[in-house]
Design an enzyme around this catalytic site. Structure first.
Site, short mmCIF file in Angstrom:
data_model
loop_
_atom_site.label_atom_id
_atom_site.label_comp_id
_atom_site.label_asym_id
_atom_site.label_seq_id
_atom_site.Cartn_x
_atom_site.Cartn_y
_atom_site.Cartn_z
CG HIS A 135 1.88 -4.14 7.08
ND1 HIS A 135 1.50 -2.99 7.73
CD2 HIS A 135 1.92 -5.10 8.05
CE1 HIS A 135 1.30 -3.24 9.01
NE2 HIS A 135 1.56 -4.52 9.23
CG ASP A 164 0.61 -0.61 5.59
OD1 ASP A 164 -0.17 -1.58 5.61
OD2 ASP A 164 1.46 -0.40 6.47
CB SER A 207 2.28 -4.26 12.29
OG SER A 207 0.95 -4.56 11.98
#
Length: 535
Positions: free
Chosen positions: A466, A437, A216
């Site tokens: 995600h 995502d 991320s």
């Protein structure tokens, strides 16, 4: 990126596995750097989990301001689990960042255990808390009671000036406390400085290069590191890649429509299992029940142990469903138990889990990084126009996301110019993304692939989760293992798409908890009973 520091706001579902570890070790020789020599003070790890794994923990001394290397210093907390292969098979250090920004990565030195084929054994795995985070000193905090902004909050969608003004007061009071409770560290928590800290860790460990695994936000930190220190980056894995063109105002806006899509996919799944959850047998019915319940809670909040739960708490409680498919069954239990049985405790637990309430460091550092990495619009007219336009087509998360980030409009530290991302000199990169995502939309991965000519992209079509690598998708995880073992990446394909595709994990089956509840109640499904107990 709203709550991509989930799981301690860490954007991966290995959270429960990140236990601390370690024993003290002999100091490594620090490499010299003009004007500054980074050093490590080793000590026993506080975490029993890390100690059990034989990890070492330490504090790396780095400059507060790299422009003033002889000035004030701070410390970055790290842990290390060493390679277990013979030294002639050693492949170097592997730094890991879990996301956020603001996520603690100190215990992520355990991540090597979860790489298939024993591929993690050839690396020294380095978990660390970025500057200002967790065990790094000083740690930023503004108000320990704030994160999530508490109970019975104003309506997210500011349909009148009362709600808008209430949120403005909340966010301005918060940034005022941030200014009062932190010193000069607030001016020095950018991603560029975190990347320089990574290189200081490399130098302190006496390594010529480092390897990197970022989830991320960690993929943006990796992009910045690659742009600043390309010759020091050996191999890198990016999972759930941030689009650097949007940092950070546009990046947050870009999440709203995908989150709306994913929550509606979940509603559809609930409808498919109406025989278990009793929330409606079509996606539209579940959708309407969800928003009807939200409105009822705004009108008449329910009392929980910590305070009253209103419509904003209801909305936040289910945020994970847009992030992780693995949460669908547990949150379905919460939805069903509240609507059908009046279970307030389960709803409160889900809200606290998603909001991070009572742990302010993650949220304060999320803002500290994003608000200072680059400039944000200061005009409320701009924010209002943009968010109302998106809300018209994607109502679920738009205004919640806006208020989560609005403190950046008046953050008490100056913003910097965003780092230009240049991937041309990066020799090797493996990227993974699920195409639905919501936190890091697919187009960002495609763009980063286009500017990193030596990158390969693995896409998971239709996947809604995600940053979920090393969590059971063999196609993805085995490719990561092969890359870490040999450097081999999927062959780069012509065009602007992915280089290889892996099938998404199947959607989950209803939870055992709900099936047991259903059996105990004789599988009774009565709409009038539902109406009688629904708040």
């Amino acid at each position: 990126m709203r709550r991509t520091l989930l799981c301690a706001l860490a954007a991966i579902s290995l959270c429960a596995l990140f236990l601390p570890a370690s024993s003290a070790g002999a100091a490594d020789v620090a490499a010299k750097k003009p004007g500054f020599t980074p050093t490590i003070s080793w000590h026993e790890c506080a975490s029993a989990g890390l100690r059990a794994r034989g990890a070492e923990c330490g504090d790396v001394t780095v400059p507060l301001d790299y422009a003033k290397p002889d000035g004030k210093t701070i410390t970055v907390a790290m842990s290390r689990i060493k390679h277990t292969v013979p030294d002639d098979e050693y492949q170097g250090i592997m730094l890991v960042n879990p996301g956020g920004p603001g996520g603690s990565g100190l215990t992520l030195s355990v991540l090597g255990e979860y790489v298939p084929k024993g591929a993690g054994k050839a690396y020294d795995w380095i978990g660390f808390d970025p500057r200002g985070v967790g065990s790094s000193k000083p740690a930023v905090s503004c108000d320990d009671t704030y994160a999530g902004a508490g109970y019975d909050r104003p309506r997210f969608v500011p349909t009148d000036k009362k709600d808008e003004n209430a949120w403005m007061k909340i966010t301005h009071d918060y940034t005022a406390r941030c200014a009062a409770n932190n010193g000069s560290i607030l001016k020095h928590v950018t991603t560029v400085e975190a990347a320089k800290d990574m290189d200081s860790i490399r130098q302190a460990l006496g390594e010529k290069t480092l390897n990197y695994y970022g989830f991320s936000y960690g993929t943006y930190l990796g992009q910045v590191y690659a742009s600043l220190f390309p010759s020091h980056l050996r191999r890198a894995v990016f999972d759930g890649t941030v689009d650097p063109r949007g940092v950070w105002y546009d990046s947050n806006l870009s999440q709203d429509a995908p989150f709306d899509k994913n929550i509606n996919i979940w509603f559809g799944w609930l409808a498919e299992h109406d025989d278990v959850y009793h929330l409606g047998d079509t996606q539209a019915k579940v959708h309407d029940l969800f928003y009807d319940t939200e409105e009822k809670l705004y009108a008449d909040p329910v009392q929980a142990d910590g305070g009253k739960l209103g419509g904003s708490e209801w909305s936040d409680a289910f945020l994970y469903a847009g992030y992780y498919q693995s949460t669908w069954t547990g949150l379905a239990d919460v939805f069903s138990a509240f609507v059908n049985d009046g279970d307030v405790a389960a709803l409160e637990s889900a809200y606290l889990d998603a909001s991070g309430y009572g742990s302010d460091n993650g949220y304060a550092m999320y803002l500290g990084v994003e608000c200072t990495d680059t400039k944000w619009p200061h005009s409320w007219k701009t924010w209002s126009w943009d968010n109302w336009a998106i809300h018209a087509v994607a109502p679920y998360e738009t205004w919640a996301n806006a208020w989560f980030n609005e403190p950046c409009r008046h953050w008490p530290a100056p913003s910097q110019k965003a780092q230009k991302i240049d991937g041309k000199k990066t020799d090797s990169l493996l990227m993974i993304v699920e195409t639905l995502d919501a936190a890091t939309p697919y187009k960002g991965s495609l763009y980063v692939r286009s500017i990193f000519p030596h990158a390969s992209l693995i896409a998971v079509p239709g996947g809604t989760t995600h940053a979920n690598s090393l969590n059971g998708n063999a196609c993805v995880d085995d490719a990561i293992a092969d890359y870490l073992l040999t450097g081999a990446r999927p062959a780069r394909q012509a065009g602007d798409g992915p280089d290889v595709e892996c099938e998404a994990l199947p959607q989950p089956e209803p939870s055992v908890t709900m099936l047991q509840r259903q059996a105990a109640s004789g599988s009774v499904r009565l709409d009038m009973q539902k109406a009688a107990v629904r708040p």
